[in-house]
Design a protein around this motif. Sequence first.
Motif, mmCIF file in Angstrom:
data_model
loop_
_atom_site.group_PDB
_atom_site.id
_atom_site.type_symbol
_atom_site.label_atom_id
_atom_site.label_comp_id
_atom_site.label_asym_id
_atom_site.label_seq_id
_atom_site.Cartn_x
_atom_site.Cartn_y
_atom_site.Cartn_z
ATOM 1 N N PHE B 105 47.160 40.794 45.935
ATOM 2 C CA PHE B 105 46.242 41.715 46.612
ATOM 3 C C PHE B 105 44.924 41.809 45.860
ATOM 4 O O PHE B 105 44.891 41.650 44.635
ATOM 5 N N GLU B 106 43.869 42.131 46.582
ATOM 6 C CA GLU B 106 42.688 42.664 45.912
ATOM 7 C C GLU B 106 43.024 44.088 45.483
ATOM 8 O O GLU B 106 43.799 44.785 46.144
ATOM 9 N N CYS B 107 42.417 44.508 44.378
ATOM 10 C CA CYS B 107 42.944 45.706 43.712
ATOM 11 C C CYS B 107 42.429 47.034 44.235
ATOM 12 O O CYS B 107 42.897 48.084 43.822
ATOM 13 N N GLY B 108 41.465 46.998 45.174
ATOM 14 C CA GLY B 108 40.995 48.255 45.747
ATOM 15 C C GLY B 108 41.887 48.748 46.878
ATOM 16 O O GLY B 108 41.612 49.781 47.488
ATOM 17 N N ILE B 109 42.973 48.037 47.149
ATOM 18 C CA ILE B 109 43.837 48.402 48.279
ATOM 19 C C ILE B 109 44.612 49.689 47.970
ATOM 20 O O ILE B 109 45.138 49.863 46.875
ATOM 21 N N GLY B 198 37.468 45.451 31.398
ATOM 22 C CA GLY B 198 37.065 44.615 32.518
ATOM 23 C C GLY B 198 37.438 45.311 33.808
ATOM 24 O O GLY B 198 38.063 46.371 33.796
ATOM 25 N N VAL B 199 37.036 44.699 34.916
ATOM 26 C CA VAL B 199 37.371 45.249 36.222
ATOM 27 C C VAL B 199 38.490 44.388 36.803
ATOM 28 O O VAL B 199 38.311 43.185 37.004
ATOM 29 N N ILE B 200 39.649 44.995 37.027
ATOM 30 C CA ILE B 200 40.790 44.251 37.570
ATOM 31 C C ILE B 200 40.545 44.072 39.065
ATOM 32 O O ILE B 200 40.502 45.048 39.810
ATOM 33 N N VAL B 201 40.350 42.826 39.498
ATOM 34 C CA VAL B 201 39.976 42.599 40.900
ATOM 35 C C VAL B 201 41.130 42.095 41.760
ATOM 36 O O VAL B 201 41.164 42.325 42.960
ATOM 37 N N GLU B 202 42.077 41.377 41.151
ATOM 38 C CA GLU B 202 43.225 40.879 41.913
ATOM 39 C C GLU B 202 44.488 41.005 41.071
ATOM 40 O O GLU B 202 44.436 40.897 39.850
ATOM 41 N N ALA B 203 45.617 41.180 41.755
ATOM 42 C CA ALA B 203 46.890 41.235 41.037
ATOM 43 C C ALA B 203 47.974 40.565 41.858
ATOM 44 O O ALA B 203 48.050 40.748 43.072
ATOM 45 N N LYS B 204 48.781 39.752 41.185
ATOM 46 C CA LYS B 204 49.967 39.171 41.817
ATOM 47 C C LYS B 204 51.172 39.982 41.363
ATOM 48 O O LYS B 204 51.397 40.163 40.168
ATOM 49 N N MET B 205 51.925 40.489 42.327
ATOM 50 C CA MET B 205 52.976 41.457 42.041
ATOM 51 C C MET B 205 54.342 40.960 42.497
ATOM 52 O O MET B 205 54.450 40.223 43.472
ATOM 53 N N LYS B 206 55.385 41.395 41.790
ATOM 54 C CA LYS B 206 56.749 41.214 42.280
ATOM 55 C C LYS B 206 56.972 42.192 43.437
ATOM 56 O O LYS B 206 56.576 43.351 43.338
ATOM 57 N N ILE B 207 57.590 41.732 44.503
ATOM 58 C CA ILE B 207 57.906 42.646 45.606
ATOM 59 C C ILE B 207 59.405 42.590 45.897
ATOM 60 O O ILE B 207 60.134 41.833 45.248
#
Lengths: 481, 481
Positions: B105-109, B198-207
């Motif tokens: 996801f992009e991190c502003g979600i 820094g600004v965290i812009v994207e994250a890959k997550m376990k779902i």
Amino acid sequence: SQFSNENLDRLKFGFGKSYQDAIKILTQPNLNVPDFVLFPKKSSEVGYILMQAEKHEITIITFSGGTNVTECFAIEKKKKWVCALNMQKMDKVLEIDPISLTATFECGIYGPELEKNLNNKGLTLGHFPQSFEFSTLGGWIATRSAGQESGKYGKIEDMVLGLKAVTPKFILENKDFPKHASGIDTYPLLVGSEGTLGVIVEAKMKINPIPKAHSWIVALFKDFDSGANALRKMVQSGLHPCISRLSDKTETQMLSLLNNAETKGLKKLMQTLTKSYLKNKGFDKPCMLMLQFVNNGPEDKSTIKHAKKILRKRKAVILPSSMASNWESNRFSLPYIRESLIQHRILLDTFETSTYWRNLIPLYEHIKEDLRKKSDYFDKGGILFCHISHSYKTGASLYFSLIAIQEKGNEMAQWNKIKELVTTAIYEGGGAISHHHGIGKAHKKWYNKQLSNDERLLLKTIKSHLDPEGILNPGKLYDET
Amino acid sequence: SQFSNENLDRLKFGFGKSYQDAIKILTQPNLNVPDFVLFPKKSSEVGYILMQAEKHEITIITFSGGTNVTECFAIEKKKKWVCALNMQKMDKVLEIDPISLTATFECGIYGPELEKNLNNKGLTLGHFPQSFEFSTLGGWIATRSAGQESGKYGKIEDMVLGLKAVTPKFILENKDFPKHASGIDTYPLLVGSEGTLGVIVEAKMKINPIPKAHSWIVALFKDFDSGANALRKMVQSGLHPCISRLSDKTETQMLSLLNNAETKGLKKLMQTLTKSYLKNKGFDKPCMLMLQFVNNGPEDKSTIKHAKKILRKRKAVILPSSMASNWESNRFSLPYIRESLIQHRILLDTFETSTYWRNLIPLYEHIKEDLRKKSDYFDKGGILFCHISHSYKTGASLYFSLIAIQEKGNEMAQWNKIKELVTTAIYEGGGAISHHHGIGKAHKKWYNKQLSNDERLLLKTIKSHLDPEGILNPGKLYDET
């Protein structure tokens, strides 16, 4: 600290246990070994050694169990002197807390000693790599080790609560909590640092009650793909087998050969009958899955029943669980036979990777295909087999074994060619360069490719801060230039 | 990027949701707010903004959901200008992989949007902090958020597979794997960095797959200690309730008051009868435990049965599970009533910590005792209650609530005194300064004490490398001097 410059110690504490280490020792006339070995007894001695090493231009290669298989102890760059820093005298149990299930150890402690101390209180760390008998807690953490029961207990990095590490200038020690939201953790930088950032002297670990009993499930699948799929479904359903090991067709054949060799009489007859039954069902070259579950009581029995249901739904044939006992009794024995096989002119090596489930079978096929297309490995009778050794919700690891005839006089070149080919196949196929062996010198080339320039610059900044003179295991992990 | 210097935006994106934020807004004539707000739409825009910010002496305070309660957005040090970097336009779902159970996801979600996208595919992240509706993925990661179901899914940091973060000079993005042994992970440095690195812009997550159903267990214990002990035994037995919440005596009374207010007729009578029964059994001031389990089928039923057995063995009285429904229907509602209570001159605040099981009850008693001995909080009618909100194998978190009458004209000083007292009690009692709220400005003083000098120097080195001009959220977490 105890000191030694005996030739035997310099040799013993200058090499790991890789195929290429063995070949080097057997074939090279001039071995590059440390000038001397130091055996510190406490962390203040480690601090003193590192300070003196900076002053007197001594390269420090931390060594404890010495079971590394990625040439992590190789002397790559050398200051005036090279010292192997042997941690095995720092092996104290500092604290065991059976209420909070935590324990703190000095990091030179070997697997069996660590487990013995915990077992006496009904506890276990649950970390059983194949090297278990000969490797230490510090080595496990410095290389991101994985034990055979990682399905239940996690990889070593999942068990760490806190570390104490000594660098030439600093002592890094985090205040540890079960979980926290208090800023930035720096101790994860030491995990996987392979002796390049500091010497890990103490670790606080999560521990566990010893299970009362275990139960095995052994099952056959028509092919690797359907077995992997069933294993994925199981792990993603929230079941946590301690051990999950799915062998491909070739490995399953190898295992059944080993089993048969020991079987006689009625048992042999039964096996023959089973085989023809399986063949009729289309299982002529099956893949074997072995699962080990904790079995403490009724609730675990229900889990095991659920696991079997998942497998049957995916067309597994469940075998008698006694099939697993042969594997279990030999789980730590490979290290014993390796060297004698190598001396008998057999090339024997393993390599491993991990990837997400979606990419698992494609990566497996890609590696086999590359070895087939780009080398004469199979034409010359080489055997390659594989199993899934560790399973997670998001992916799994592939563990490959190579057995071939050594090319006499050409041993290193033969190995180099294969290593280059398979590691490139792993890298290009999207796999991790290593799942649990580490990087060292052997995998550096590919880790260099994987690292982005910005990551490298950050790592270099951290390295320069902690080890400004570059005395700690130089030339490992990645190129600093 | 969209730009705004409207006063309303400057106010909206300049404060979090802490008690002291609310008091400041209500009582202070001159509010210190950002000069303008920027809304980047992609990571290249973030990079451009940070580059320009360095050049033009602009302080950057990253803001997304704005539910922080530790004054993380406070303007502490100021360059020429202060910009609130609002991430809410970066809210794309980049990838969902239902096979590998990963999503990027992009991190502003925001929480609800993220869950909606996953739920549509039968999936969930499983992260439900009380701020869920108003907070974002990036904020969760930057502050080490914990969701109510952390018992099953872990804290946010346990779910991260990879991050992309933009700094004034670099883009840090790790190559991600399910698990690996490929060197040093740098992305954990961004976790808990609260906008300073820094600004965290994207994250890959376990779902995870969405559970088909849940079941509650509600139980009463004679006291907090025996309840905590039962909860510990349960979690350490390998059971993973999604939610585990043990209220102390005062909180249990508060909850039963709330429940009673809504009950009439026969139900009311039943409750009265139950109460006198409990009183006879010595449960006159009981502690309530609520556990939520996944209930997908027979294997989960067996787990729930096992859980009840563990509780009964420790003398719990099991209540009808409908008792939990009131809590469940209000699980995200506190944020709605907080501000109106504050406006009605009620001091309402929460604080939290975590510690190992061995220290849990001692820490709980220590905090209450300090507040009793060192302040007139209780004498003036203040109420303090607590629950264990998150349980792990090695320890748990304590979540305290404070309700008191505001001292008119003295609101900030009144709060400061209490905050100082309880946070010092936490720190001196061996608790984590925060389990899931973070450090920000409010907890900086104690984080400064916790950090060793060598850790601080390492953090400073990393900060200087990633943010050499110090434009990123200066003055938060720890003092750099």
